[in-house]
Write a protein that holds these residues in place. Structure first.
Motif, PDB file in Angstrom:
ATOM      1  N   PRO A 163       0.833  -1.204   0.000  1.00 16.06           N
ATOM      2  CA  PRO A 163       0.000   0.000   0.000  1.00 16.06           C
ATOM      3  C   PRO A 163       0.868   1.255   0.000  1.00 16.06           C
ATOM      4  O   PRO A 163       1.737   1.424   0.861  1.00 16.06           O
ATOM      5  N   ALA A 164       0.635   2.107  -0.984  1.00 16.55           N
ATOM      6  CA  ALA A 164       1.496   3.267  -1.214  1.00 16.55           C
ATOM      7  C   ALA A 164       0.638   4.419  -1.695  1.00 16.55           C
ATOM      8  O   ALA A 164      -0.596   4.334  -1.741  1.00 16.55           O
ATOM      9  N   GLY A 199      -9.615  -6.303  -1.665  1.00 13.73           N
ATOM     10  CA  GLY A 199      -8.392  -6.583  -0.935  1.00 13.73           C
ATOM     11  C   GLY A 199      -7.508  -5.374  -0.732  1.00 13.73           C
ATOM     12  O   GLY A 199      -6.872  -5.232   0.318  1.00 13.73           O
ATOM     13  N   THR A 200      -7.429  -4.479  -1.729  1.00 17.23           N
ATOM     14  CA  THR A 200      -6.573  -3.306  -1.606  1.00 17.23           C
ATOM     15  C   THR A 200      -7.026  -2.416  -0.461  1.00 17.23           C
ATOM     16  O   THR A 200      -6.219  -1.914   0.334  1.00 17.23           O
ATOM     17  N   GLN A 201      -8.326  -2.191  -0.366  1.00 16.30           N
ATOM     18  CA  GLN A 201      -8.869  -1.335   0.681  1.00 16.30           C
ATOM     19  C   GLN A 201      -8.587  -1.908   2.071  1.00 16.30           C
ATOM     20  O   GLN A 201      -8.216  -1.187   3.003  1.00 16.30           O
ATOM     21  N   MET A 202      -8.753  -3.217   2.193  1.00 15.13           N
ATOM     22  CA  MET A 202      -8.495  -3.849   3.481  1.00 15.13           C
ATOM     23  C   MET A 202      -7.005  -3.837   3.820  1.00 15.13           C
ATOM     24  O   MET A 202      -6.625  -3.702   4.987  1.00 15.13           O
ATOM     25  N   ALA A 203      -6.161  -3.988   2.798  1.00 16.45           N
ATOM     26  CA  ALA A 203      -4.713  -3.936   3.027  1.00 16.45           C
ATOM     27  C   ALA A 203      -4.293  -2.548   3.521  1.00 16.45           C
ATOM     28  O   ALA A 203      -3.423  -2.429   4.391  1.00 16.45           O
ATOM     29  N   PHE A 257      -6.162  -0.511   5.305  1.00 19.32           N
ATOM     30  CA  PHE A 257      -6.617  -0.448   6.696  1.00 19.32           C
ATOM     31  C   PHE A 257      -5.641  -1.187   7.613  1.00 19.32           C
ATOM     32  O   PHE A 257      -5.254  -0.694   8.676  1.00 19.32           O
ATOM     33  N   LEU A 258      -5.211  -2.369   7.175  1.00 19.91           N
ATOM     34  CA  LEU A 258      -4.271  -3.149   7.965  1.00 19.91           C
ATOM     35  C   LEU A 258      -2.918  -2.444   8.064  1.00 19.91           C
ATOM     36  O   LEU A 258      -2.269  -2.457   9.127  1.00 19.91           O
ATOM     37  N   ALA A 259      -2.496  -1.797   6.970  1.00 16.28           N
ATOM     38  CA  ALA A 259      -1.232  -1.050   6.997  1.00 16.28           C
ATOM     39  C   ALA A 259      -1.283   0.067   8.035  1.00 16.28           C
ATOM     40  O   ALA A 259      -0.308   0.302   8.765  1.00 16.28           O
ATOM     41  N   TRP A 260      -2.418   0.756   8.115  1.00 16.37           N
ATOM     42  CA  TRP A 260      -2.550   1.836   9.103  1.00 16.37           C
ATOM     43  C   TRP A 260      -2.489   1.280  10.522  1.00 16.37           C
ATOM     44  O   TRP A 260      -1.913   1.907  11.414  1.00 16.37           O
ATOM     45  N   ALA A 261      -3.085   0.101  10.735  1.00 20.55           N
ATOM     46  CA  ALA A 261      -3.016  -0.511  12.067  1.00 20.55           C
ATOM     47  C   ALA A 261      -1.564  -0.762  12.456  1.00 20.55           C
ATOM     48  O   ALA A 261      -1.124  -0.408  13.557  1.00 20.55           O
ATOM     49  N   TYR A 262      -0.802  -1.362  11.547  1.00 14.45           N
ATOM     50  CA  TYR A 262       0.598  -1.649  11.829  1.00 14.45           C
ATOM     51  C   TYR A 262       1.413  -0.362  11.997  1.00 14.45           C
ATOM     52  O   TYR A 262       2.288  -0.267  12.869  1.00 14.45           O
ATOM     53  N   ALA A 263       1.142   0.639  11.160  1.00 12.09           N
ATOM     54  CA  ALA A 263       1.914   1.883  11.199  1.00 12.09           C
ATOM     55  C   ALA A 263       1.801   2.577  12.546  1.00 12.09           C
ATOM     56  O   ALA A 263       2.733   3.286  12.969  1.00 12.09           O
TER      57      ALA A 263
END
Length: 366
Positions: A152-153, A190-194, A196-202
């Motif tokens: 995600p970028a 999948g892109t949208q969920m990825a 969201f998951l990236a923000w959780a990790y960030a």
């Protein structure tokens, strides 16, 4: 995909994710032995005259070249027909047309592999090349395998946005209000969920703790553009900051520069590697040999290298199982931009329906 840079992963809500228990495909049950067997190459050549797919346009991660390479290797010619869909739409399409199957395969975000399994739309075929993948990157009994990873970028039209955002935090600045492409992780893409998951990790969370991602997403909502994001809205500067996988950003940037439009691709700190997968249609017995052949071929050196040439990071390369020639990586962004990209701990533990519901309840207030 009608346009190279159009966001491919649509969103249609929670209903489809929560529909009942698995529906075992009659076609799979009726032909279980055949599905488990190795593909008949001669039969596959005949079946491949028209190759129909969902969510696998030629210019999505280089599927067009992958299919051409397979045709050349096995000595046949083929017409590729694709209908662009989100991950969940593909699964529902397989299910809806089970009485008259058309699609052979589809590209899905890895989060949707278990959904395809639970709905029974994929067959019990495990290709030999899947031995290269660990659990979690392939179906338990066959039918889907991971193919490549996206990150995600963001891509920025720098003719419009002079001060380029460099981080997720930067997107919250008032100057970007209404300029960021909309994100909706409520269930189909999948892109949208990825993202969201990236923000959780960030922000210190994980797949087991999405609260930091939800907190960030709530802050980002006012920054999101009201209209749809597309190649055209990026080109015209209407939605000049768009969020998508890095390989799509790279492709979009190349196309924009050919038109004389300045742009930049940014890999924000705290983003993640998000695998995609290929699934095959368990109902389509008439095309089972070419389907099985394709499921194995996407993990071959040839196909994995073709994905790399587009900018997608082949799953075998991510796992350290593939050496890529320099020319295959020529279009990649510098490695240092990926120094802080995070590997998700446990994709298999993520329940798509729960994640989508959490977005609705904690982000949009639905």
């Amino acid at each position: 995909m009608s346009n190279l840079m159009m966001t491919r992963r649509g969103v249609m809500g929670l209903a489809a994710l929560a529909c009942g228990t698995a529906i075992l495909p009659r076609a799979v049950l009726a032909a279980g032995t055949d599905w488990a067997a190795a593909p008949d190459i001669e039969a596959a050549r005949a079946e491949a005259k028209v190759y129909t797919s969902y969510g696998m346009p030629d210019n999505w991660a280089n599927y067009g070249e992958v299919l051409q390479l397979m045709a050349k290797k096995y000595g046949y010619t083929s017409e590729h027909i694709d209908t662009d869909m989100s991950s969940m739409e593909e699964i529902l399409k397989f299910e809806a047309e089970r009485g008259n199957p058309v699609g052979i395969s589809g590209d899905i975000g890895i989060l949707f592999g278990p959904v395809a399994e639970s709905k029974g739309v994929i067959p019990p075929y495990m290709p030999p090349n899947a031995a290269k993948l660990p659990a979690g990157l392939k179906a338990k009994k066959g039918g889907w395998v991971a193919t490549f990873a996206g990150v995600p970028a963001m891509i920025v039209n720098t003719d419009v946005v002079k001060n380029v955002p460099r981080s997720w935090d930067d997107l919250l600045k008032p100057e970007y209000t209404g300029l960021v492409s909309a994100v909706d992780a409520s269930g189909m893409g999948g892109t949208q969920m990825a993202l969201f998951l990236a923000w959780a990790y960030a922000y210190g969370g994980s797949e087991a703790n999405m609260a930091p991602g939800a907190e960030y997403a709530r802050k980002l909502l006012p920054q999101m553009a009201a209209g749809a994001s597309s190649a055209l809205t990026m080109e015209r500067g209407e939605v000049p900051i768009q969020l998508k996988y890095d390989f799509n950003c790279i492709a979009q940037a190349n196309a924009l520069r050919e038109k004389g439009i300045n742009c930049e691709v940014v890999i924000p700190k705290g983003t993640i590697y998000a695998p995609s997968a290929v699934m095959i249609n368990g109902y389509n017995v008439e095309k089972m040999n070419i389907a099985k052949l394709f499921l194995d071929f996407v993990l071959s050196d040839e196909a994995q290298t073709a994905f790399a040439k587009f900018g997608a990071r082949p799953i075998r390369w991510v796992l350290g199982d593939l050496d890529l020639p320099a020319e295959a990586r020529a279009g990649w962004l510098p490695d240092e931009q990926y120094a802080d990209v995070i590997q998700v701990k446990d994709w298999a533990s993520i329940d798509v329906a729960q994640l989508a519901r959490y977005w609705v309840e904690e982000v949009t207030g639905g």
